[in-house]
Enzyme design. Structure first.
Site, PDB file in Angstrom:
ATOM      1  N   GLN A 193     -35.969 -60.574 121.174  1.00  0.00           N
ATOM      2  CA  GLN A 193     -35.539 -61.825 120.539  1.00  0.00           C
ATOM      3  C   GLN A 193     -36.349 -62.993 121.077  1.00  0.00           C
ATOM      4  O   GLN A 193     -36.833 -63.831 120.329  1.00  0.00           O
ATOM      5  CB  GLN A 193     -34.045 -62.053 120.820  1.00  0.00           C
ATOM      6  CG  GLN A 193     -33.378 -62.925 119.800  1.00  0.00           C
ATOM      7  CD  GLN A 193     -33.497 -62.322 118.419  1.00  0.00           C
ATOM      8  OE1 GLN A 193     -33.309 -61.128 118.241  1.00  0.00           O
ATOM      9  NE2 GLN A 193     -33.855 -63.125 117.450  1.00  0.00           N
ATOM     10  N   HIS A 247     -39.900 -64.115 119.772  1.00  0.00           N
ATOM     11  CA  HIS A 247     -40.089 -64.752 118.467  1.00  0.00           C
ATOM     12  C   HIS A 247     -40.557 -66.190 118.600  1.00  0.00           C
ATOM     13  O   HIS A 247     -41.390 -66.659 117.837  1.00  0.00           O
ATOM     14  CB  HIS A 247     -38.755 -64.778 117.694  1.00  0.00           C
ATOM     15  CG  HIS A 247     -38.533 -63.560 116.864  1.00  0.00           C
ATOM     16  ND1 HIS A 247     -39.349 -63.222 115.825  1.00  0.00           N
ATOM     17  CD2 HIS A 247     -37.578 -62.600 116.913  1.00  0.00           C
ATOM     18  CE1 HIS A 247     -38.909 -62.101 115.263  1.00  0.00           C
ATOM     19  NE2 HIS A 247     -37.839 -61.698 115.915  1.00  0.00           N
ATOM     20  N   GLU A 276     -26.353 -64.299 115.383  1.00  0.00           N
ATOM     21  CA  GLU A 276     -27.084 -63.759 114.248  1.00  0.00           C
ATOM     22  C   GLU A 276     -27.126 -62.226 114.346  1.00  0.00           C
ATOM     23  O   GLU A 276     -26.832 -61.532 113.388  1.00  0.00           O
ATOM     24  CB  GLU A 276     -28.505 -64.345 114.264  1.00  0.00           C
ATOM     25  CG  GLU A 276     -29.369 -63.914 113.107  1.00  0.00           C
ATOM     26  CD  GLU A 276     -30.816 -64.376 113.268  1.00  0.00           C
ATOM     27  OE1 GLU A 276     -31.182 -64.846 114.369  1.00  0.00           O
ATOM     28  OE2 GLU A 276     -31.582 -64.262 112.295  1.00  0.00           O
ATOM     29  N   HIS A 277     -27.491 -61.736 115.520  1.00  0.00           N
ATOM     30  CA  HIS A 277     -27.559 -60.289 115.781  1.00  0.00           C
ATOM     31  C   HIS A 277     -26.626 -59.960 116.938  1.00  0.00           C
ATOM     32  O   HIS A 277     -26.608 -60.683 117.935  1.00  0.00           O
ATOM     33  CB  HIS A 277     -28.960 -59.860 116.200  1.00  0.00           C
ATOM     34  CG  HIS A 277     -30.054 -60.318 115.286  1.00  0.00           C
ATOM     35  ND1 HIS A 277     -30.756 -61.480 115.492  1.00  0.00           N
ATOM     36  CD2 HIS A 277     -30.556 -59.767 114.157  1.00  0.00           C
ATOM     37  CE1 HIS A 277     -31.666 -61.618 114.539  1.00  0.00           C
ATOM     38  NE2 HIS A 277     -31.564 -60.605 113.697  1.00  0.00           N
ATOM     39  N   ASP A 282     -34.512 -54.794 112.221  1.00  0.00           N
ATOM     40  CA  ASP A 282     -35.477 -55.822 111.809  1.00  0.00           C
ATOM     41  C   ASP A 282     -36.450 -55.274 110.766  1.00  0.00           C
ATOM     42  O   ASP A 282     -36.992 -56.020 109.949  1.00  0.00           O
ATOM     43  CB  ASP A 282     -36.282 -56.313 113.020  1.00  0.00           C
ATOM     44  CG  ASP A 282     -35.458 -57.188 113.942  1.00  0.00           C
ATOM     45  OD1 ASP A 282     -34.420 -57.714 113.492  1.00  0.00           O
ATOM     46  OD2 ASP A 282     -35.846 -57.343 115.118  1.00  0.00           O
ATOM     47  N   HIS A 331      -6.151 -83.346  77.182  1.00  0.00           N
ATOM     48  CA  HIS A 331      -5.936 -81.974  77.651  1.00  0.00           C
ATOM     49  C   HIS A 331      -4.653 -81.411  77.034  1.00  0.00           C
ATOM     50  O   HIS A 331      -4.628 -80.302  76.494  1.00  0.00           O
ATOM     51  CB  HIS A 331      -5.797 -81.942  79.177  1.00  0.00           C
ATOM     52  CG  HIS A 331      -7.086 -82.006  79.934  1.00  0.00           C
ATOM     53  ND1 HIS A 331      -7.901 -83.111  79.930  1.00  0.00           N
ATOM     54  CD2 HIS A 331      -7.715 -81.092  80.726  1.00  0.00           C
ATOM     55  CE1 HIS A 331      -8.967 -82.880  80.692  1.00  0.00           C
ATOM     56  NE2 HIS A 331      -8.878 -81.653  81.190  1.00  0.00           N
TER      57      HIS A 331
END
Lengths: 437, 437
Positions: free
Chosen positions: A258, A261, A326-327, A360, A419
């Site tokens: 991670q 990145h 996220e993960h 991934d 209406h």
């Protein structure tokens, strides 16, 4: 890296600060992005070309904005067969998983005789943003394009910046594998503007998806409403829940996968085993000595890394829920038992032999996932993002007689006379018909 | 009102202008809304009370921000039994329909032995914005709250402005019927800010839904990312496809039911029958002479009304698709035949006895729908808006041996060494174990 223990007196304060630091901050790029979008909207291709020259150092004309089929074929020819095969394994598995997501229509007739339901319809056109430069990931092309294709979207346009003309051939090969035939060498806010508003060369799309830098994210935020967008991507993050049953080096590599990145990426280990935590911390340091992207990964780990020691596994899952990662990796013997308590996570990876890196690339579920703790309310990219729903209601005189009066009563109460009349005029006509019969 | 015929030479130009005029324009309230949100975020309750005094002419303290159970009960007691019954008919039908929307989880084991799937999980907390003043619609309370309840959201907070302290008792009765116990007398951007960031009194939520004015819409846009939001609501619109089988007055009332909402509302008749079109136009004028909200409806019809004459019904549907209306009425004998060709509409109403007004109140499907042509990519409010998905991937040694090498190849190609190592280290360990066995 922050090492916190839930038994520390100041744990809550420190953990809350950690949560806050992981909320989307957003660079202040509101004004420059608004200017770019307005230029693209006003001047179309001319602005697009000028901005591409300025930001990507690439001279381009409306005629050379799109990659030609030859250029795509040439790119593909540069890719080894092994890699094309790996791309194919990934694509097939992503296709299989996303096909299972295809939602079913609803249609039924109820107790008053109305037929009602909901129909799912693919979007006409979608735009895929693919980051260029150091973050040019072919896997992202598959992850963005395949759900759209599976959903049944007829037209897919892809934008990818090519700084100084450089493009990763594998990115084009992935686009080709995913069936994208419309690919433009533009990036940044200008690409988002082109796909949202259209130019002479790029027709507008209905929804724009895909991750990007702060400019891309802000541009998506600004065009939202005019077109649809997916979640706004922030820095990537992982939470690894592990115990000493795993090799500390393997867990360290998961955290570093991670961290490599981006310096903003966030890696967190949660474990009830303080001794194991320390061996993982040591292993991270050791791997940082040899890793090719050690500068990035090291900065990420130093600034945003966290190791949380908990009383037990149940508390580990509770902290993970608060982090809404996220993960989420569950590197334990019985991951399903923990997963049952997971409420907030974009994607979960269960078991010691199922690291995030598998997901991934080749797992099947999407890797475009909610970041910055948005898994509290947002989901990963799916076929749903490329479809919309039309509800319908169908009924005859009998149904109207049954439920129409309630609509009239509520319309009057809301002061909406037309209406009420649009229902009561029909009821009156039916009553007159019955009286005459 | 614009009357266009598809056989006119300049039809395309005029129709394109009509389409453009119906795209979301958005008042320029970016800066004042940013200031309000920042005040609420910084000062919490103090800002909320000050802004409520300023914008709603209502003195309020943190202690009186919330309606008490007594206040809700008193409001309910002011509502007639007939209306409570009508509310109940509506609520039950909305509940029934939205229960059918509950999505199914996915879980399967594939050919390489991986177990994968997707789990739907309700949000922890949702915030409902309900407009006050002239647009205080109890029906909107049901339409916003019930999908959240059906989805399984544990906490629902509702914000409704009460200008000078005035609240429609039916709004509180509807909230009560929907099971909302947390209701605050705040509105505007400050309400959105309170629900997004939280104050001392109002805890933050995960997603904010519900229509509102330009300030509310811009505030939702600005907090998007920090929390989820639904589509941004623009002016309401209807497209009515009709033929001479309907009473022109009834069709006129359907058009006016939309027009009476708001001067910005957009009512469009599409018909292949020019003579019928003219009788409807006459009927609209006549009804405008007697309607209670004639000033609003008349302004809407004059400025934004449209009557489109087409060659045939198929062309009528094509124009409707290009308009991507919020509401689509198919007032013909065989509406299903036309509906089969509808691609872009928020909600459709099929058959001469099924006007939109039925769906606004008691049909069952949601009346919070995509406006401003966003039905191209957006959908009406649903239980999906109150849930999110977690995908999962689970696999052991055998699965990793089968697909791990493809992940390693792609990770290397993307220059992500730690990604590759996190897979290959596991594969190496498995190989060593096999060699030693």
């Amino acid at each position: 890296m922050k090492r916190l223990d839930t038994r520390d007196a100041d744990f809550e304060t420190a953990f809350t600060a950690l949560l806050d630091s992981r909320e989307e901050q957003g660079q202040e790029v509101n004004k420059p992005v608004a200017d770019i979008l307005s230029a693209v909207r006003r001047e179309g291709d001319a602005a697009l070309c000028a901005l591409t020259e300025r930001f990507d150092n690439l001279a381009v004309t409306p005629q050379t904005l799109a990659f030609t089929p030859d250029e795509v074929a040439q790119a593909r020819a540069q890719v080894s067969q092994d890699l094309l095969d790996a791309l194919d394994v990934a694509a097939r598995r992503i296709e299989d998983f996303h096909r299972k997501q295809l939602p079913a229509d609803i249609r039924y007739t109820d107790d008053v005789g109305m037929t009602l339901g909901m129909r799912w319809i693919p979007l006409d056109a979608a735009g895929l943003y693919v980051p260029g430069g150091k973050a040019a990931y072919p896997s992202s092309v598959l992850m963005n394009a395949i759900p759209a294709k599976v959903a049944g979207v007829q037209r897919l346009a892809m934008c990818v910046p090519t700084p100084s003309g450089v493009i990763n051939p594998l990115v084009l090969a992935a686009a080709d594998r995913a069936g994208i035939t419309e690919i433009y060498r533009v990036g940044g806010a200008q690409a988002v503007g082109a796909m949202a508003y259209g130019t002479q060369t790029i027709r507008p799309v209905d929804r724009i998806v895909g991750p990007g830098n702060a400019y891309v994210a802000e541009a998506k935020r600004q065009v939202f409403g005019h077109v649809g967008i997916d979640s706004i991507a922030g820095p990537s993050d992982v939470v690894v829940i592990a115990d000493s049953g795993s090799d500390p080096r393997v867990i360290a590599l998961d955290l570093l996968a991670q961290a490599e990145h981006d310096e903003l990426a966030q890696s967190t280990l949660i474990t009830p085993d303080a001794a194991f935590a320390d061996t993982v911390i040591e292993a991270v340091e050791k791997e940082l000595g040899v890793l090719s992207r050690a500068a990035i990964a090291g900065a990420s780990w130093a600034r945003n890394g966290a190791v949380l020691i908990t009383r037990d596994m149940r508390e580990a899952v509770e902290l993970a829920n608060r982090l809404a990662p996220e993960h989420l990796e569950l590197m334990v013997d019985d991951p399903e038992a923990l997963f049952a308590h997971v409420r907030h996570a974009g994607a979960a990876f269960l078991g010691r032999f199922c690291p995030e890196a598998v997901g991934d690339y080749v797992g099947g579920p999407n890797h475009v996932l909610p970041t910055s703790r948005t898994a509290r309310f947002a989901s990963g990219l799916s076929v749903h993002d490329f479809m919309k729903r039309t509800t319908f209601l169908s009924g005859g005189p009998d149904a109207l007689r049954r439920i129409g009066p309630s609509a009239v009563a509520l319309a009057h109460a809301e002061g909406l006379e037309a209406h009420a009349l649009s229902v009561s005029a029909r009821l009156d006509a039916l009553a007159a018909k019955t009286a005459n019969a």
